[in-house]
Design a protein around this motif. Structure first.
Motif, PDB file in Angstrom:
ATOM      1  N   SER A   1       1.171 -30.626 -36.631  1.00 29.32           N
ATOM      2  CA  SER A   1       1.122 -29.186 -36.357  1.00 29.32           C
ATOM      3  C   SER A   1       1.539 -28.497 -37.646  1.00 29.32           C
ATOM      4  O   SER A   1       2.492 -28.917 -38.308  1.00 29.32           O
TER       5      SER A   1
ATOM      6  N   VAL B   1      -4.496 -28.683 -43.973  1.00 25.56           N
ATOM      7  CA  VAL B   1      -3.356 -28.175 -43.201  1.00 25.56           C
ATOM      8  C   VAL B   1      -2.059 -28.591 -43.878  1.00 25.56           C
ATOM      9  O   VAL B   1      -1.883 -29.763 -44.233  1.00 25.56           O
ATOM     10  N   ARG B   2      -1.146 -27.620 -44.082  1.00 23.82           N
ATOM     11  CA  ARG B   2       0.213 -27.941 -44.518  1.00 23.82           C
ATOM     12  C   ARG B   2       0.990 -28.303 -43.254  1.00 23.82           C
ATOM     13  O   ARG B   2       1.165 -27.464 -42.366  1.00 23.82           O
TER      14      ARG B   2
ATOM     15  N   HIS C   1       6.463 -26.080 -33.668  1.00 20.20           N
ATOM     16  CA  HIS C   1       5.530 -27.018 -34.306  1.00 20.20           C
ATOM     17  C   HIS C   1       5.768 -28.449 -33.806  1.00 20.20           C
ATOM     18  O   HIS C   1       4.818 -29.209 -33.610  1.00 20.20           O
TER      19      HIS C   1
ATOM     20  N   ILE D   1      -8.615 -30.485 -33.274  1.00 26.55           N
ATOM     21  CA  ILE D   1      -7.738 -29.466 -33.864  1.00 26.55           C
ATOM     22  C   ILE D   1      -7.945 -28.170 -33.091  1.00 26.55           C
ATOM     23  O   ILE D   1      -9.067 -27.870 -32.669  1.00 26.55           O
TER      24      ILE D   1
ATOM     25  N   THR E   1      -9.790 -23.916 -46.705  1.00 22.81           N
ATOM     26  CA  THR E   1     -10.938 -24.330 -45.903  1.00 22.81           C
ATOM     27  C   THR E   1     -12.067 -24.723 -46.839  1.00 22.81           C
ATOM     28  O   THR E   1     -12.268 -24.126 -47.899  1.00 22.81           O
TER      29      THR E   1
ATOM     30  N   THR F   1      -0.007 -25.279 -40.738  1.00 28.30           N
ATOM     31  CA  THR F   1      -0.728 -24.052 -41.075  1.00 28.30           C
ATOM     32  C   THR F   1      -1.916 -24.376 -41.973  1.00 28.30           C
ATOM     33  O   THR F   1      -1.786 -25.152 -42.926  1.00 28.30           O
ATOM     34  N   VAL F   2      -3.056 -23.786 -41.677  1.00 24.10           N
ATOM     35  CA  VAL F   2      -4.242 -23.968 -42.514  1.00 24.10           C
ATOM     36  C   VAL F   2      -3.971 -23.313 -43.873  1.00 24.10           C
ATOM     37  O   VAL F   2      -3.594 -22.131 -43.930  1.00 24.10           O
TER      38      VAL F   2
ATOM     39  N   TYR G   1       0.495 -32.851 -46.236  1.00 26.97           N
ATOM     40  CA  TYR G   1      -0.804 -32.191 -46.053  1.00 26.97           C
ATOM     41  C   TYR G   1      -1.777 -33.180 -45.418  1.00 26.97           C
ATOM     42  O   TYR G   1      -1.670 -34.400 -45.627  1.00 26.97           O
TER      43      TYR G   1
ATOM     44  N   GLU H   1     -13.164 -29.488 -39.195  1.00 30.24           N
ATOM     45  CA  GLU H   1     -12.825 -28.372 -38.292  1.00 30.24           C
ATOM     46  C   GLU H   1     -13.391 -28.586 -36.901  1.00 30.24           C
ATOM     47  O   GLU H   1     -12.961 -27.950 -35.950  1.00 30.24           O
TER      48      GLU H   1
END
Ligand code: NAP
Length: 347
Positions: A91, A45-46, A140, A131, A97, A93-94, A122, A127
């Motif tokens: 919080s 996650v960023r 966010h 989350i 993966t 953005t993915v 990061y 998963e």
């Protein structure tokens, strides 16, 4: 199988905050570390925002409540912090993966909790961990506030306190990260809320839906004459002895600041009036985060961000938390600078 990634080439390094020894905010530093790669079942996650919590202050300063100092050190590291990069919420953005991770898509906004590592650009998390998809109704920073204050209030009021519609709930420390979420969650459970706060926060906690507000600098709550089904003491303002005088028959005293004494008191059956003390540790999971996200989307829960600091000012953010005089949540803003990531969802 290769990992799915949003970038042709991911940055190799990231900026993180570190605490390599116990002490005041001056022990915090900024360092450069490699961006981790997601292992099978993990997502990268960023981070756009995190929060600095009372938990971060306690872990950085080994500042545990009385009676829990040794236990705290055994958990967080006897001589120095076990986890070098603090931060228990995020919080963002993915952006990649790992093999077999299919719960979230690259580009999806998510929020969550972790034992450490949130004060970085990061983070990799399993998963299946704490989350969930970020509620679109929150920024966010607000979403990053859910896994600490709101999750704790939810755990205490819903799970430990079993608050039901129509019950009367007293909340101390009502303006804090836990307390201000507690007002909203107790209201969502149908309770009648009385908030205990200082003069400067009366309008704030009243605006969150508390039906009654008591200024503890002017009035002793014991003299207000009200009796409660649940006393949620988020700040150790009372103790069980004092709280029992405020409880109705069958009332529950919930404290986030329990030590050995509270541990003993939990075991004693106060049969005469059926009063109980309940203390626990909040550990958010995906189910709980989804519930909180649904509450947010329904307009029933919106963390208040008092102030947001850039990661470079993390020591100032810790100072703000350590005052224990605040209105809601202190956030960290780690949004990527323009050009870093082209497809990020807006804050
Ligand atoms: N057990 C768990 O799982 C768990 C999880 C999360 C947090 N916690 C604990 O819960 C506590 C609350 O956390 P938080 O982040 O919500 O706290 P906080 O934000 O630091 O403080 C909450 C509020 O309490 C009030 N306050 C401060 N000193 C007070 C005093 N002496 N008497 C009465 N009120 C006082 C302040 O409002 P006013 O200025 O209006 O007084 C402050 O805004 C912390 O001790 C934290 O470690 C436990």
């Amino acid at each position: 199988m290769p990992v799915q990634s949003q970038f042709q080439s991911r940055p190799a390094t990231m900026t993180v905050a570190t605490a390599r020894r116990y002490g005041g905010p001056e022990v915090l530093a900024l360092e450069t570390m490699p961006v981790p790669s997601p292992a099978p079942g993990e997502v990268l996650v960023r981070i756009h925002a995190s929060t600095v919590t009372t938990g971060d202050w306690r872990l950085r300063g080994a500042a545990y409540p009385k009676g829990l100092r040794l236990v705290g050190r055994l958990v967080s590291g006897l001589f120095r912090p076990r986890h070098v990069v603090p931060g228990v919420t995020f919080s963002g953005t993915v952006v990649a993966t790992g093999e077999g991770a299919a719960r979230f898509a690259v580009g999806e906004p998510v929020f969550g909790g972790a034992n450490s590592g949130g004060h970085a650009e990061y983070i990799v998390v399993p998963e299946t961990g704490a989350i969930a998809a970020k509620p679109m109704s929150l920024t966010h920073a607000q979403a990053a506030a859910l896994p600490f204050g709101a999750a704790t209030a939810d755990h205490f009021l819903r799970h430990l306190g079993q608050v039901r519609g129509g019950e009367r709930v007293l909340i101390t420390g009502a303006s804090g990260a836990v307390g201000h979420a507690g007002i909203q969650i107790a209201k969502a459970l149908g309770a009648h809320v009385t908030a205990l706060t200082s003069p400067g926060n009366i309008d704030f906690v009243g605006g969150l839906g508390a039906e009654e507000v008591i200024d503890y600098t002017r009035q002793d709550v014991a003299e207000a004459g009200a009796r409660f089904d649940v006393v949620f003491d988020t700040i150790g303002h009372l103790d069980f002895g004092r709280a029992r005088g405020l409880l109705r028959r069958g009332g529950r005293y919930l404290t986030t600041e329990g030590g050995w004494r509270e541990g003993r008191q939990m075991l004693v059956p106060w049969r005469r009036h059926g009063h109980v003390l309940r203390f626990g540790i909040s550990e958010p999971d995906a189910t709980q985060l989804l519930r909180l996200a649904e509450m947010a989307e329904a307009g029933k829960l919106a963390p208040a961000i008092e102030r947001s600091f850039p990661l470079a000012e993390i020591a100032r953010a810790h100072e703000a938390v350590e005052t224990r005089r605040r209105r809601g949540v202190i956030a960290l803003d780690m949004r990527p600078s323009s050009g870093d990531q082209p497809n990020l969802a807006a804050a």
